[in-house]
Scaffold this motif. Structure first.
Motif, PDB file in Angstrom:
ATOM      1  N   ARG A 135       0.832  -1.195   0.000  1.00 55.35           N
ATOM      2  CA  ARG A 135       0.000   0.000   0.000  1.00 55.35           C
ATOM      3  C   ARG A 135       0.870   1.249   0.000  1.00 55.35           C
ATOM      4  O   ARG A 135       1.834   1.341   0.754  1.00 55.35           O
ATOM      5  CB  ARG A 135      -0.907  -0.001   1.229  1.00 55.35           C
ATOM      6  CG  ARG A 135      -1.912   1.143   1.283  1.00 55.35           C
ATOM      7  CD  ARG A 135      -2.815   1.030   2.491  1.00 55.35           C
ATOM      8  NE  ARG A 135      -2.091   1.259   3.746  1.00 55.35           N
ATOM      9  CZ  ARG A 135      -1.744   0.317   4.600  1.00 55.35           C
ATOM     10  NH1 ARG A 135      -2.017  -0.960   4.334  1.00 55.35           N
ATOM     11  NH2 ARG A 135      -1.089   0.607   5.712  1.00 55.35           N
TER      12      ARG A 135
ATOM     13  N   ARG B  54       1.188   5.503   0.428  1.00 52.88           N
ATOM     14  CA  ARG B  54       0.535   6.635   1.086  1.00 52.88           C
ATOM     15  C   ARG B  54       1.386   7.876   0.907  1.00 52.88           C
ATOM     16  O   ARG B  54       2.594   7.850   1.194  1.00 52.88           O
ATOM     17  CB  ARG B  54       0.343   6.364   2.581  1.00 52.88           C
ATOM     18  CG  ARG B  54      -0.307   7.540   3.309  1.00 52.88           C
ATOM     19  CD  ARG B  54      -0.326   7.330   4.806  1.00 52.88           C
ATOM     20  NE  ARG B  54      -0.749   8.540   5.493  1.00 52.88           N
ATOM     21  CZ  ARG B  54      -0.330   8.918   6.699  1.00 52.88           C
ATOM     22  NH1 ARG B  54       0.543   8.164   7.340  1.00 52.88           N
ATOM     23  NH2 ARG B  54      -0.760  10.018   7.245  1.00 52.88           N
TER      24      ARG B  54
ATOM     25  N   GLU C 252       6.610   9.878   0.307  1.00 53.28           N
ATOM     26  CA  GLU C 252       5.540   8.896   0.436  1.00 53.28           C
ATOM     27  C   GLU C 252       6.098   7.645   1.100  1.00 53.28           C
ATOM     28  O   GLU C 252       7.327   7.479   1.243  1.00 53.28           O
ATOM     29  CB  GLU C 252       4.933   8.554  -0.927  1.00 53.28           C
ATOM     30  CG  GLU C 252       5.908   7.972  -1.927  1.00 53.28           C
ATOM     31  CD  GLU C 252       5.277   7.717  -3.294  1.00 53.28           C
ATOM     32  OE1 GLU C 252       4.039   7.537  -3.369  1.00 53.28           O
ATOM     33  OE2 GLU C 252       6.022   7.696  -4.287  1.00 53.28           O
TER      34      GLU C 252
END
Length: 547
Positions: free
Chosen positions: A32, A34, A427
């Motif tokens: 994932r 972010r 990120e």
């Protein structure tokens, strides 16, 4: 009542060959991404995690203003700077991973394409750079009041160190190797007021004219105290104390260079103290074919190398074993994860390192599972929406995420009308082991000694919601890396020996009796992140200081 679970010496459940299996994923998770900050003011060309959970980030000083101002009206004055002689913007920041905030730092001399390592006391030593920074040593020491900043020592280095590599040594010194048109090494701290260098013939013999293809050589400290050094296509085992080559290994198959500007990457695979004998292995992945740099200058962007070479150094007839990545990659970063797997992240699929010379961004990270069968070693992860090409970086964070930043293939900051605009964002990538589906089997470290001595036992307590009887359990320490130009200097993982597991029979907690690394050659003194890995799922890391 306390229950003691004694482990027989031949009960080898803690080997990385077991622990580095592919993480089971019933939901098909591929990790994932972010976004933390769209703009931190600078492009993350160099990154180092410090033991106070803050990250020192910097790029270079000679390309004009950044997007973040220095505080208190401070300015950098440099009459020799070709871009901006009075610069009131910062070219370094300190990012706090706990509070998700950052502040500017003041660096005076040019840090472009420099190198670094962390001393045993936790101070970051940063060496070299370009123009007025090429002979400079800089130091950053964490402080509780958050007012600490860079301290610089001009002309400390004996030679110009631009595109050099740093490696921490067992006695706490740092060896600084190579650099553009520099074929030598030296030490920090220097042994006397007199500056001293030592020639390294490997760097002379592997240069290729103006495109040297041996810059940022890959350097790994081996358990016997010697250094493995890889440059271009060749590698040696080197005794830096005697300035002699102990052994030369076969060239990596294919005949293509793997160092800057061809720019592959390399890691030393985990060292396991549970083994009867430690057989260190080096992994080298990606890069660009020979001649790719010259072709890119003419507008032809050659497909990147898709192979990884793996070399077991202690084999009498050591030879490279080759794997093929699912994605060709140049300028990719390789990081050891707490599980012992390797993530390959950032970079492109064609071209080389250099201004405007990379194409086809490789936005999908790839996991390499060292212990799997040869046809099952790679798995492809979720893509990032942001390409990270030349001058990007990645590091492992305390909680097991990967911090990713940077990307600026331009001489100046350029945000429009280019293939890959300058990227000022930060990120994180969360590997599959951080998925919520593993919450019940994720260990949580409750207590551990904050100092560890070589060969000495220490106690570690952890809890886990669902302890899987007979599952694989291990304790690992990881040395955080100084990452720049697709090479993470000084990263190192050691799997520690567990003598005993004590079931506390309260709150699903357990106490481990763990043995510290057997020698400074296995793990040099300094700060490490310690992880407990249960059934393939790691805890968050805690800092320990190895004496």
């Amino acid at each position: 009542m306390v229950k003691f679970l004694l482990l027989a010496p031949t009960f080898f459940i803690f080997f990385p060959s077991v622990m580095t299996q592919t993480i089971p994923s019933s939901d098909g998770s591929q990790g994932r991404w972010r976004l933390l900050h769209a703009n931190v003011g600078i492009s993350a060309m160099h990154m180092q995690l410090m033991h106070d959970n803050k990250v020192v980030i910097f790029d270079r000083t000679d390309f004009g203003p950044s997007n973040i101002s220095l505080p208190g009206g401070r300015c950098r004055i440099d009459p020799s700077d070709e871009a901006l002689k009075i610069d009131c913007t910062a070219h370094s920041i300190l990012y706090d991973i706990i509070t998700d905030t950052y502040r500017p730092l003041m660096v005076q001399t040019d840090t472009w394409c420099s190198s670094g390592a962390v001393l045993p006391n936790g101070t970051l030593v940063q060496t070299g750079g370009f123009h007025d920074g090429d002979n400079v040593t800089r130091m950053y020491t964490s402080c509780p009041d958050d007012i600490c900043d860079w301290v610089e020592y001009p002309n400390y280095l004996s030679r110009r160190r631009w595109y050099a590599t740093n490696q921490i040594l067992p006695d706490g010194r740092i060896i600084i190797i190579g650099g553009r048109r520099e074929f030598s090494y030296e030490f920090f701290p220097r042994p006397s007021p007199r500056r001293q260098t030592f020639q390294l013939r490997l760097l002379i013999e592997t240069r290729e004219g103006n495109v040297e293809n041996n810059l940022y050589p890959y350097v790994h400290l081996f358990p016997d105290g010697n250094l493995f050094i890889f440059a271009n296509t060749r590698s040696i085992l080197f005794d830096y104390n005697q300035n002699r080559v102990v052994r030369e290994f076969p060239r990596i198959p294919g005949g293509d260079p793997r160092n800057y500007p061809s720019t592959g990457s390399s890691v030393l695979l985990p060292l396991d103290e549970n083994e009867h004998s430690i057989d260190p292995e080096v992994l080298v992945c990606g890069g660009a074919p020979r001649g790719a740099y010259q072709q890119a200058l003419r507008g032809t962007y050659v497909r990147a190398i898709s192979t990884c070479g793996r070399l077991r150094i202690t084999d009498q007839n050591a030879s490279w074993v080759m794997d093929t990545m699912p994605i060709p990659r140049v300028m990719g970063d390789m990081l050891l994860l707490p599980t012992g797997d390797v993530i390959i992240i950032n970079g492109g699929q064609s071209g080389t390192a250099g201004w405007e010379l990379g194409r086809q961004a490789a936005t999908r990270p790839v996991m390499y599972h060292p212990s799997n069968p040869s046809d099952q070693r790679f798995s492809v992860m979720e893509p990032s929406p942001r390409p990270r090409m030349y001058h990007s970086a990645a590091i492992l964070l305390t909680d097991g995420r990967v911090l990713v930043g940077g990307g600026n293939p331009h001489i100046y900051y350029n945000f429009s009308d280019v293939f890959y605009p300058t990227d000022l964002s930060l990120e994180t990538f969360s590997p599959p082991y951080l998925s919520t589906q593993y919450a019940s089997i994720r260990p949580v470290i409750l207590s551990v000694d904050d100092t560890v001595s070589p060969g000495q036992r220490f106690l570690l307590s952890f809890s886990v919601g669902e302890y899987i009887a007979g599952s694989v359990l291990s304790v690992r320490i990881v040395a955080p890396s100084f990452t720049t130009h697709s090479y993470s200097m000084n990263q190192r993982m050691v799997v520690l020996r567990i003598d005993e597991i004590i079931d506390n029979e309260t709150s699903s907690s357990y106490t481990l009796s763990v043995v510290g690394p057997s020698s400074a050659e296995i793990a040099p003194p300094g700060y490490y992140l310690l992880y407990v890995v249960h059934s393939g799922i790691p805890s968050s890391g805690v800092w320990v200081r190895l004496q």
